[in-house]
Enzyme design. Structure first.
Site, PDB file in Angstrom:
ATOM      1  CE  LYS A  56     -13.503  -7.121   3.727  1.00 25.29           C
ATOM      2  NZ  LYS A  56     -12.292  -6.584   3.075  1.00 25.29           N
ATOM      3  CB  SER A  69      -4.146  -6.437   4.881  1.00 25.72           C
ATOM      4  OG  SER A  69      -3.733  -5.199   4.378  1.00 25.72           O
ATOM      5  CG  HIS A  89      -1.867  -1.047   1.415  1.00 25.67           C
ATOM      6  ND1 HIS A  89      -1.965  -1.813   2.559  1.00 25.67           N
ATOM      7  CD2 HIS A  89      -2.824  -1.507   0.571  1.00 25.67           C
ATOM      8  CE1 HIS A  89      -2.947  -2.686   2.412  1.00 25.67           C
ATOM      9  NE2 HIS A  89      -3.470  -2.538   1.218  1.00 25.67           N
ATOM     10  NE  ARG A 126      -2.504  -7.855  -4.068  1.00 24.41           N
ATOM     11  CZ  ARG A 126      -3.260  -8.259  -3.062  1.00 24.41           C
ATOM     12  NH1 ARG A 126      -2.733  -8.458  -1.880  1.00 24.41           N
ATOM     13  NH2 ARG A 126      -4.546  -8.492  -3.230  1.00 24.41           N
TER      14      ARG A 126
HETATM   15  O1  PNS Z   1      -8.566  -2.856   0.637  1.00 18.90           O
HETATM   16  P1  PNS Z   1      -9.811  -3.446   0.031  1.00 18.90           P
HETATM   17  O2  PNS Z   1     -10.646  -4.151   1.062  1.00 18.90           O
HETATM   18  O3  PNS Z   1      -9.496  -4.315  -1.156  1.00 18.90           O
HETATM   19  O4  PNS Z   1     -10.676  -2.183  -0.520  1.00 18.90           O
HETATM   20  C1  PNS Z   1     -11.919  -2.376  -1.160  1.00 18.90           C
HETATM   21  C2  PNS Z   1     -12.653  -1.024  -1.352  1.00 18.90           C
HETATM   22  C3  PNS Z   1     -12.725  -0.281  -0.039  1.00 18.90           C
HETATM   23  C4  PNS Z   1     -11.929  -0.169  -2.354  1.00 18.90           C
HETATM   24  C5  PNS Z   1     -14.072  -1.334  -1.897  1.00 18.90           C
HETATM   25  O5  PNS Z   1     -14.627  -2.393  -1.168  1.00 18.90           O
HETATM   26  C6  PNS Z   1     -15.023  -0.146  -1.798  1.00 18.90           C
HETATM   27  O6  PNS Z   1     -14.837   0.864  -2.428  1.00 18.90           O
HETATM   28  N1  PNS Z   1     -16.078  -0.305  -0.963  1.00 18.90           N
HETATM   29  C7  PNS Z   1     -17.053   0.736  -0.730  1.00 18.90           C
HETATM   30  C8  PNS Z   1     -18.439   0.266  -1.143  1.00 18.90           C
HETATM   31  C9  PNS Z   1     -18.654   0.503  -2.633  1.00 18.90           C
HETATM   32  O7  PNS Z   1     -18.538   1.591  -3.135  1.00 18.90           O
HETATM   33  N2  PNS Z   1     -19.004  -0.569  -3.360  1.00 18.90           N
HETATM   34  C10 PNS Z   1     -19.313  -0.474  -4.772  1.00 18.90           C
HETATM   35  C11 PNS Z   1     -18.305  -1.169  -5.638  1.00 18.90           C
HETATM   36  S1  PNS Z   1     -18.978  -2.677  -6.212  1.00 18.90           S
END
Ligand code: PNS
Length: 162
Positions: free
Chosen positions: A41, A129, A17, A90
């Site tokens: 989560k 993570s 990150h 990645r």
């Molecule tokens: O670090 P992560 O868990 O891979 O991040 C995922 C993240 C936070 C980028 C994604 O889950 C997100 O933007 N969630 C917010 C909810 C949202 O907007 N969902 C619509 C997309 S399908």
């Protein structure tokens, strides 16, 4: 002013990150790294802890701001008047999932939110993570994966002193 959001769970932030943060911060005037408050989560660190960790880990990069958000990314981006989300890739497995999210966000936002993908530097391509937490839970070595102060905080969560 060129601005972007780097959203994520950051539970905890890894060198992968931080590599994305450093590189994206050079592309924008302001990069807002924002922690998702995901009620579905059960994270190791609270949102407040993750924000604090990110602030400490990025304190030497002046144009990086740390924030948190709940709900949809497109709504959060709109509230900040930001039109670009940054995500790290990645491997091809990330790409499939990330492409779907990026397309959804673009569609839902009526083209107001685009996603910029940065390929993770190869030395961090193995990092996640989740694996950091799994390794730490068995008292394995996570010092190559996260900053020292983060490693100590992770070990503490699992009851280890290192
Ligand atoms: O670090 P992560 O868990 O891979 O991040 C995922 C993240 C936070 C980028 C994604 O889950 C997100 O933007 N969630 C917010 C909810 C949202 O907007 N969902 C619509 C997309 S399908």
């Amino acid at each position: 002013m060129k601005a972007a959001i780097y959203p994520g769970s950051f539970d905890p932030v890894t060198f992968g990150h931080l590599d994305i943060i450093k590189r994206a911060s050079k592309m924008f005037d302001v990069l807002t790294v924002s922690v998702l408050n995901n009620t579905q989560k059960s994270p190791l660190f609270s949102v407040e802890e993750r924000v604090k960790i990110l602030k400490e880990a990025t304190k030497d990069i002046p144009n990086v701001k740390i924030d948190s958000f709940s709900g949809l990314l497109i709504d959060y981006a709109k509230s900040k008047n930001i039109h670009i989300a940054v995500r790290g890739l990645r491997a091809i497995t990330d790409f499939e999932n990330e492409l779907q999210i990026a397309q959804t966000n673009r569609k839902l936002s009526h083209d107001e939110l685009d996603t910029l993908f940065l390929n993770t530097s190869l030395e961090y391509a193995y990092l996640s993570s989740s694996s950091v937490k799994e390794i730490a839970s068995f008292n394995g070595d996570i010092y190559p994966c996260v900053p020292d102060f983060v490693a100590k905080m992770v070990y503490e969560k699992y009851g280890f002193q290192k």
